[in-house]
Every structure is written in C-alpha cells, then in structure tokens.
Design a protein around this motif. Sequence first.
Motif, PDB file in Angstrom:
ATOM      1  N   PHE A 192       0.826  -1.199   0.000  1.00  0.00           N
ATOM      2  CA  PHE A 192       0.000   0.000   0.000  1.00  0.00           C
ATOM      3  C   PHE A 192       0.868   1.259   0.000  1.00  0.00           C
ATOM      4  CE2 PHE A 192      -2.223   3.390   2.272  1.00  0.00           C
ATOM      5  CZ  PHE A 192      -3.404   3.474   1.553  1.00  0.00           C
ATOM      6  N   MET A 193       1.942   1.250   0.772  1.00  0.00           N
ATOM      7  CA  MET A 193       2.804   2.424   0.857  1.00  0.00           C
ATOM      8  C   MET A 193       3.545   2.688  -0.455  1.00  0.00           C
ATOM      9  SD  MET A 193       2.425   3.912   3.702  1.00  0.00           S
ATOM     10  CE  MET A 193       1.262   3.507   5.012  1.00  0.00           C
ATOM     11  N   ARG A 194       3.740   1.649  -1.260  1.00  0.00           N
ATOM     12  CA  ARG A 194       4.433   1.836  -2.537  1.00  0.00           C
ATOM     13  C   ARG A 194       3.528   2.449  -3.605  1.00  0.00           C
ATOM     14  NH1 ARG A 194       6.930  -3.234  -1.274  1.00  0.00           N
ATOM     15  NH2 ARG A 194       5.327  -4.316  -2.489  1.00  0.00           N
ATOM     16  N   HIS A 195       2.223   2.320  -3.438  1.00  0.00           N
ATOM     17  CA  HIS A 195       1.299   2.860  -4.433  1.00  0.00           C
ATOM     18  C   HIS A 195       1.340   4.384  -4.436  1.00  0.00           C
ATOM     19  CE1 HIS A 195      -1.355  -1.016  -4.357  1.00  0.00           C
ATOM     20  NE2 HIS A 195      -0.190  -1.186  -4.959  1.00  0.00           N
ATOM     21  N   LYS A 196       1.223   4.951  -5.605  1.00  0.00           N
ATOM     22  CA  LYS A 196       1.128   6.402  -5.715  1.00  0.00           C
ATOM     23  C   LYS A 196      -0.320   6.836  -5.525  1.00  0.00           C
ATOM     24  CE  LYS A 196       5.064   7.034  -8.836  1.00  0.00           C
ATOM     25  NZ  LYS A 196       5.525   7.587 -10.144  1.00  0.00           N
ATOM     26  N   ASP A 197      -0.475   8.050  -5.018  1.00  0.00           N
ATOM     27  CA  ASP A 197      -1.815   8.575  -4.814  1.00  0.00           C
ATOM     28  C   ASP A 197      -2.477   8.854  -6.158  1.00  0.00           C
ATOM     29  OD1 ASP A 197      -1.520   8.507  -2.068  1.00  0.00           O
ATOM     30  OD2 ASP A 197      -0.787  10.563  -1.942  1.00  0.00           O
ATOM     31  N   SER A 198      -3.696   8.425  -6.275  1.00  0.00           N
ATOM     32  CA  SER A 198      -4.463   8.742  -7.477  1.00  0.00           C
ATOM     33  C   SER A 198      -4.847  10.218  -7.448  1.00  0.00           C
ATOM     34  CB  SER A 198      -5.714   7.868  -7.539  1.00  0.00           C
ATOM     35  OG  SER A 198      -6.585   8.191  -6.458  1.00  0.00           O
ATOM     36  N   PRO A 199      -5.264  10.789  -8.579  1.00  0.00           N
ATOM     37  CA  PRO A 199      -5.710  12.194  -8.565  1.00  0.00           C
ATOM     38  C   PRO A 199      -6.833  12.448  -7.570  1.00  0.00           C
ATOM     39  CG  PRO A 199      -5.360  11.448 -10.817  1.00  0.00           C
ATOM     40  CD  PRO A 199      -5.208  10.238  -9.951  1.00  0.00           C
ATOM     41  N   VAL A 200      -7.707  11.474  -7.391  1.00  0.00           N
ATOM     42  CA  VAL A 200      -8.807  11.657  -6.433  1.00  0.00           C
ATOM     43  C   VAL A 200      -8.266  11.747  -5.015  1.00  0.00           C
ATOM     44  CG1 VAL A 200     -10.887  10.608  -5.484  1.00  0.00           C
ATOM     45  CG2 VAL A 200     -10.447  10.506  -7.947  1.00  0.00           C
ATOM     46  N   ILE A 201      -7.318  10.859  -4.675  1.00  0.00           N
ATOM     47  CA  ILE A 201      -6.739  10.878  -3.330  1.00  0.00           C
ATOM     48  C   ILE A 201      -5.907  12.140  -3.124  1.00  0.00           C
ATOM     49  CG2 ILE A 201      -5.177   9.682  -1.767  1.00  0.00           C
ATOM     50  CD1 ILE A 201      -7.877   8.336  -2.117  1.00  0.00           C
ATOM     51  N   SER A 202      -5.175  12.567  -4.133  1.00  0.00           N
ATOM     52  CA  SER A 202      -4.385  13.796  -4.014  1.00  0.00           C
ATOM     53  C   SER A 202      -5.285  14.995  -3.749  1.00  0.00           C
ATOM     54  CB  SER A 202      -3.566  14.013  -5.288  1.00  0.00           C
ATOM     55  OG  SER A 202      -2.646  12.956  -5.477  1.00  0.00           O
ATOM     56  N   GLN A 203      -6.409  15.044  -4.442  1.00  0.00           N
ATOM     57  CA  GLN A 203      -7.363  16.128  -4.207  1.00  0.00           C
ATOM     58  C   GLN A 203      -7.946  16.041  -2.807  1.00  0.00           C
ATOM     59  OE1 GLN A 203      -8.138  18.786  -5.829  1.00  0.00           O
ATOM     60  NE2 GLN A 203      -9.897  19.424  -4.579  1.00  0.00           N
ATOM     61  N   LEU A 204      -8.209  14.808  -2.348  1.00  0.00           N
ATOM     62  CA  LEU A 204      -8.765  14.604  -1.019  1.00  0.00           C
ATOM     63  C   LEU A 204      -7.798  15.094   0.060  1.00  0.00           C
ATOM     64  CD1 LEU A 204     -11.211  13.206   0.479  1.00  0.00           C
ATOM     65  CD2 LEU A 204      -9.716  11.213   0.660  1.00  0.00           C
ATOM     66  N   LEU A 205      -6.512  14.789  -0.116  1.00  0.00           N
ATOM     67  CA  LEU A 205      -5.511  15.166   0.885  1.00  0.00           C
ATOM     68  C   LEU A 205      -5.233  16.658   0.916  1.00  0.00           C
ATOM     69  CD1 LEU A 205      -2.983  12.240   0.330  1.00  0.00           C
ATOM     70  CD2 LEU A 205      -4.480  12.567   2.307  1.00  0.00           C
ATOM     71  N   SER A 206      -5.672  17.390  -0.093  1.00  0.00           N
ATOM     72  CA  SER A 206      -5.462  18.835  -0.112  1.00  0.00           C
ATOM     73  C   SER A 206      -6.586  19.601   0.573  1.00  0.00           C
ATOM     74  CB  SER A 206      -5.327  19.320  -1.559  1.00  0.00           C
ATOM     75  OG  SER A 206      -6.545  19.145  -2.271  1.00  0.00           O
ATOM     76  N   GLN A 207      -7.641  18.909   0.988  1.00  0.00           N
ATOM     77  CA  GLN A 207      -8.779  19.577   1.600  1.00  0.00           C
ATOM     78  C   GLN A 207      -8.571  19.770   3.094  1.00  0.00           C
ATOM     79  OE1 GLN A 207     -12.143  17.150   0.610  1.00  0.00           O
ATOM     80  NE2 GLN A 207     -12.007  17.549  -1.592  1.00  0.00           N
ATOM     81  N   ARG A 208      -9.314  20.707   3.648  1.00  0.00           N
ATOM     82  CA  ARG A 208      -9.230  20.962   5.087  1.00  0.00           C
ATOM     83  C   ARG A 208      -9.784  19.793   5.891  1.00  0.00           C
ATOM     84  NH1 ARG A 208     -11.831  26.246   8.207  1.00  0.00           N
ATOM     85  NH2 ARG A 208     -10.956  25.786  10.270  1.00  0.00           N
ATOM     86  N   ILE A 209     -10.789  19.118   5.352  1.00  0.00           N
ATOM     87  CA  ILE A 209     -11.366  17.933   5.985  1.00  0.00           C
ATOM     88  C   ILE A 209     -11.171  16.767   5.029  1.00  0.00           C
ATOM     89  CG2 ILE A 209     -13.419  16.895   7.000  1.00  0.00           C
ATOM     90  CD1 ILE A 209     -14.524  19.708   7.394  1.00  0.00           C
ATOM     91  N   ILE A 210     -10.383  15.791   5.436  1.00  0.00           N
ATOM     92  CA  ILE A 210     -10.054  14.649   4.588  1.00  0.00           C
ATOM     93  C   ILE A 210     -11.044  13.534   4.896  1.00  0.00           C
ATOM     94  CG2 ILE A 210      -8.259  12.983   3.982  1.00  0.00           C
ATOM     95  CD1 ILE A 210      -6.196  15.017   4.994  1.00  0.00           C
ATOM     96  N   GLY A 211     -12.020  13.359   3.999  1.00  0.00           N
ATOM     97  CA  GLY A 211     -13.020  12.335   4.254  1.00  0.00           C
ATOM     98  C   GLY A 211     -14.095  12.321   3.202  1.00  0.00           C
ATOM     99  N   ASP A 212     -15.046  11.416   3.384  1.00  0.00           N
ATOM    100  CA  ASP A 212     -16.184  11.298   2.487  1.00  0.00           C
ATOM    101  C   ASP A 212     -17.112  12.498   2.652  1.00  0.00           C
ATOM    102  OD1 ASP A 212     -15.250   8.841   1.626  1.00  0.00           O
ATOM    103  OD2 ASP A 212     -16.320   7.753   3.221  1.00  0.00           O
ATOM    104  N   PRO A 213     -17.969  12.761   1.660  1.00  0.00           N
ATOM    105  CA  PRO A 213     -18.887  13.909   1.769  1.00  0.00           C
ATOM    106  C   PRO A 213     -19.736  13.894   3.038  1.00  0.00           C
ATOM    107  CG  PRO A 213     -18.867  13.081  -0.474  1.00  0.00           C
ATOM    108  CD  PRO A 213     -18.041  12.116   0.337  1.00  0.00           C
ATOM    109  N   SER A 214     -20.215  12.726   3.444  1.00  0.00           N
ATOM    110  CA  SER A 214     -21.036  12.663   4.660  1.00  0.00           C
ATOM    111  C   SER A 214     -20.228  13.047   5.896  1.00  0.00           C
ATOM    112  CB  SER A 214     -21.624  11.260   4.818  1.00  0.00           C
ATOM    113  OG  SER A 214     -20.584  10.291   4.897  1.00  0.00           O
ATOM    114  N   PHE A 215     -18.965  12.623   5.936  1.00  0.00           N
ATOM    115  CA  PHE A 215     -18.114  12.979   7.071  1.00  0.00           C
ATOM    116  C   PHE A 215     -17.840  14.484   7.074  1.00  0.00           C
ATOM    117  CE2 PHE A 215     -13.820  13.648   8.831  1.00  0.00           C
ATOM    118  CZ  PHE A 215     -14.006  13.141  10.106  1.00  0.00           C
TER     119      PHE A 215
END
Length: 353
Positions: A192-215
């Motif tokens: 898992f640590m060797r995998h690169k972040d997908s564009p979706v995950i990269s966008q997620l990690l740039s947000q103030r709240i990292i989580g699903d829309p409901s969270f």
Amino acid sequence: MPRPPRCEFEGAIHLITLRGHPAGHVFYDPDIFRRFPENPRLHAPNAEHFENLLWEICEQYNAGVHAYVVDPNSALIVIQTPSAPLGWIAHDLLTQYSRYLSEQHQGPRSERPFPDRYQAQIVQPTKLPYAVRYVQRRDVGSDPRRRAVNYPFSSIQMYCGRKPKPGCFQIAPTMDALGSLGYRGLDSYFAFMRHKDSPVISQLLSQRIIGDPSFIVSVRERCRAPQRTSPASLPSPDEILQEVTSAVLHTAPSIAHSSTHLGALARALVAWYAMRTGAARISSVALWFGVTSSNLRYLIRRHRRINPQYFSKPLPDLFPAFTAATNPSALSGTSPRHLLAADCQRSPYPPTT
C-alpha cells in the motif's frame, strides 16, 4: 482580521504541518545525508530533540501519534486528540522547541523559528492510511535516499520494527483501516505504501477535511454548532487534587501545598492528570500552585522515572464521571469538545512555599 477558529472534538484525528522560517533549517541541515550517509541521525540533534518533545508532550496530554516525518525545515504529524485540544499540544511543542533553539543560540534572535500558523486538517478514520502514506512518503529534494524506509526521521521505521515505538505511538488503527481496504499484514502494508496517490486521493488530501462527503458535512455541522461548556463533564481543580492525593497517594490534599518530596510528587501528579483529562494546561496548573511550568515539567519527568506506577492510573478509575460524559475512545468524535470554565484558570490553592 482574526484567525478563523479551528474545529476540534474528542477523538479527532489531525494532520498538522509545521513550517520553519523560510531562511533557515529549523530541524537539521540537509547536507548531513551527503556528509554522513552511514548514520545521519547522529548529526541531527535538533531533529532528535524535537521527536523526544513530541513523545513527551503527547504522553502528557494523552494524545496518540499515527505517523510523522521531520524534514529539514518542516514536520508533518498525524495525531489524535482524545481529551486535550490540539492547540494546547501544538503550542507546547512549538514553544518548548523554540526555547531549545534559543538556548542553543541557533538562528537570529530577532526571528521566530516558526513564523506561520501551523496547518491542521481533520482526517476521517477510514482515510487514515492515506494520510499516513502521504506523511511517510513525503519527498525531500536534497535527500538522496532511494527508499522511504531508509529515511531516519520518519515513523515508517516504527511500522517496520526498526525503531523503538513510544507508548503514545499507535499502529493498530492504521493497520485495522488498511484491513478494511483489503490490505492485511506487513507485506500488504508495504504494498500500500508503494502505491502512488491517485488524482482523487491527491485532491482529497489537499482539503481541510479529509473524508467522504457525509463525514465532511458532519464535521462542518459540528463546527457551526455553538460550543457549550459543561463543567460537570470535566474534573474541577479541587476534584483533581482530591482524587490524586486520596486515591493515588493515600494522603490528605494539604500535602500538595508543602515543600516536601511527597508534596512535589503530588503537584506533578495533579499537573499530569489535569493535562491528560484536558481539564487544564500545565501553565494553568502552575498558577494553581504558584510555581513555573518548567518546574512542573521537571517534576513530572523526575517522578515518572522514579515512581512510574503513580502516573499509569486509568482515567476511568480516577474520574468515572468525566469518562462517561466525554467518551474519549471514540475515533469518529461524537460530541463537541468541552473546555474548562474560566474560573478554573484561577488558583484555588495557596502558593507553595
């Protein structure tokens, strides 16, 4: 304009970013990897001191660390705060480390080592592995390492078993969350640590709240809700003193006012459990007894080494009403943070002679 308030709640997981002064290297010189490739840690005392401060302060405030990395001029930490607010922990960490740099005469005295406010992002528990991977795979341009596992200033070596794990460092939540994603075992962790972040995950990690829309919606609603103090949910200074002296030391509360060895131990225990419950910062406890914060920290370090059994009492045994009201073990954070009332900042005890 005033800074926007941070949103915090019991059990929240935060990804915090600390940035040093742009003109310097507050943790170590990046050239040590070229000059001392065999063991760069021996030539980075500042980074090692910062790590030790992190473990000490997190243990005092009952916080858990899931991952961290220290770069030459920045640090990233994934930290969980079950009781004390994140601001207390970050303030103590940055203040003590800045004082250490000043004592070492490192950097211009007219410049602050950390001129900018630290960045904090809230992480959904199910997204914890992505935050851990983001932290542990962080690249340093001047670092010639070929694999992240060889980086000496990171928590990845604790996951690998190459480095001793402090008591406040937590591996199980990340591994459990990885298991829910289909990655089970240490080999799957490395995969898992060797995998690169997908564009979706990269966008997620740039947000103030990292989580699903409901969270995200639930956290925003919690942030908009008015913060109501609940004195009954936190032990008062008198309750902390009474419980520590009677249940732990089996003596009268007046012992904490004395200048004896037992009195010093009582003051250290009151400060320790006040911080771990989130009832008060160590500076407030120092005002209760008319001493300095550095004096209380010294007493805690000294007596934890001599009498560790007094500092390991479970909080539910000492303060059952507090633990029932706040439920600090909840990862998702189901209740707003309750801070101590303002009158607890004033000392109910006479100064210690």
